[in-house]
Design an enzyme around this catalytic site. Structure first.
Site, PDB file in Angstrom:
ATOM      1  N   TYR A   1     -39.849 -17.667 -42.542  1.00  0.00           N
ATOM      2  CA  TYR A   1     -40.376 -18.993 -42.875  1.00  0.00           C
ATOM      3  C   TYR A   1     -39.249 -19.894 -43.371  1.00  0.00           C
ATOM      4  O   TYR A   1     -39.099 -21.033 -42.926  1.00  0.00           O
ATOM      5  CB  TYR A   1     -41.467 -18.855 -43.936  1.00  0.00           C
ATOM      6  CG  TYR A   1     -41.900 -20.178 -44.525  1.00  0.00           C
ATOM      7  CD1 TYR A   1     -42.600 -21.098 -43.759  1.00  0.00           C
ATOM      8  CD2 TYR A   1     -41.624 -20.510 -45.851  1.00  0.00           C
ATOM      9  CE1 TYR A   1     -43.006 -22.324 -44.290  1.00  0.00           C
ATOM     10  CE2 TYR A   1     -42.020 -21.719 -46.394  1.00  0.00           C
ATOM     11  CZ  TYR A   1     -42.704 -22.623 -45.609  1.00  0.00           C
ATOM     12  OH  TYR A   1     -43.086 -23.830 -46.141  1.00  0.00           O
TER      13      TYR A   1
ATOM     14  N   SER B   1     -38.882 -26.970 -47.503  1.00  0.00           N
ATOM     15  CA  SER B   1     -39.443 -26.057 -48.495  1.00  0.00           C
ATOM     16  C   SER B   1     -38.371 -25.584 -49.454  1.00  0.00           C
ATOM     17  O   SER B   1     -37.196 -25.436 -49.080  1.00  0.00           O
ATOM     18  CB  SER B   1     -40.062 -24.848 -47.791  1.00  0.00           C
ATOM     19  OG  SER B   1     -40.388 -23.828 -48.710  1.00  0.00           O
TER      20      SER B   1
END
Length: 326
Positions: free
Chosen positions: A154, A129
């Site tokens: 995350y 990501s």
């Protein structure tokens, strides 16, 4: 040859699976159809895949070690894994941190263990990501930059995935590629992402929250460009180079950092309605700007994003109207 795609009922995973099937490649799909967002949307994506003879599906959680490892015996002809299953969302990681470690760390480990048990496996491709860049101020974000200052759990789990995969590539000579996706949007998108949230609110006459008072920019990347990047990478596994293990990481983005307010304006135009705007402070774990340096992806596998937000947003809103009858 067959490809195992995890997160096959997800936004990116279902589209990757569909493109592979269109090419005549058999696909094994894995997804747990959890309720992080409306499972009916996941099931609708899955239904569109299950009409094809080249698609096999197993409802499994990637952190279920025994069930995942059993796939090696059931599907020994898998030659590539595209591991896209994950607990997504920056803000939700503040509410349910355990879900992120269980899915994104333990689940990733289980998938790597499966990969090294598949006798014909040629390439392990996995989703990272743009969040791994954290509070980095140097733009555009480059894969050569340090990424050891995550600002959300995350992001920390995605960086952990990269480090673990590098280790497995070193220990087991496992050809692996990590893809740092930048703000994906488009038809069949996730309801927790900005394009969906804003469109839904505008059609329903509800206010939208615009964080950091609108002073934000994102490298919005259309789903078809993301999938084109994934498929190009799948065909080009990295090789060991001397002492360097067969592991690469690439940015997959649009190479344009767009103002958030421009994004909102395009959604308003496509909806034919003005948004009720509420301006708010920056949210914990969020970043002000993202911008992908895609030079290595262009050089190594010819990645060239083609869809601007001026084209992509109307396509998304058209899909939203059709799917929801808006």
């Amino acid at each position: 040859m067959s490809v195992l795609v995890t997160g096959a009922a997800g936004f990116i995973g279902s589209t990757v699976a569909a493109r592979l099937i269109e090419r005549g490649v058999p696909v094994v799909g894995v997804d747990n159809l959890n309720d992080y967002y409306d499972p009916r949307l996941k099931q609708a994506r899955l239904d569109s895949l299950q009409v094809h003879n080249g698609f096999s599906f197993r409802r499994l959680d990637v952190q279920d070690r025994e069930s995942i490892l059993a796939l090696a015996g059931e599907f020994p002809d898998v030659t590539e894994i595209v591991h896209l299953a994950a607990q997504a969302g920056v803000r939700y990681s503040l509410e349910n941190p355990f879900a992120y470690v269980e899915s994104n760390v333990m689940g990733h480990l289980c998938m790597m263990e499966l990969a090294r048990r598949l006798p014909k496996l040629r390439h392990f491709v996995y989703a990272s990501s743009s969040s791994v860049y954290g509070g980095n101020k140097e733009l555009p974000f480059s894969v050569d930059q340090r990424v050891d200052s995550p600002v959300s759990l995350y992001a920390a789990t995605k960086r952990t995935d990269e480090l673990m995969t590098y280790c497995y590539a070193h220990l087991y000579d496992l050809p692996s590629t990590g893809l740092r996706f930048f703000t994906v949007y488009g038809p069949w998108g996730r309801p927790d992402m900005s394009a969906y949230i804003f469109t839904k609110a505008i059609f329903e006459g509800q206010p939208i929250q615009i964080f950091n008072h609108g002073d934000m920019r994102r490298d919005f990347t259309y789903i078809d460009d993301i999938v084109a990047g994934v498929l190009a990478v799948v065909e080009r596994p990295p090789r060991r180079d001397g002492e360097t293990p067969p592991h690469k990481v690439y940015n997959i983005g649009n190479h344009r950092s767009e103002p958030l307010l421009r994004f909102v304006e395009l959604i308003e135009q496509a909806c034919g309605k003005q948004a009720i705007r509420e301006y708010a402070e920056m949210q914990p774990g969020d970043v002000k700007e993202t911008y992908a340096d895609i030079g290595p992806a262009q050089r190594d596998f010819g990645f060239e994003p083609r869809v601007s937000i001026e084209e992509g947003i109307p396509r998304f809103v058209e899909w939203y109207r059709d799917y929801h009858g808006a």
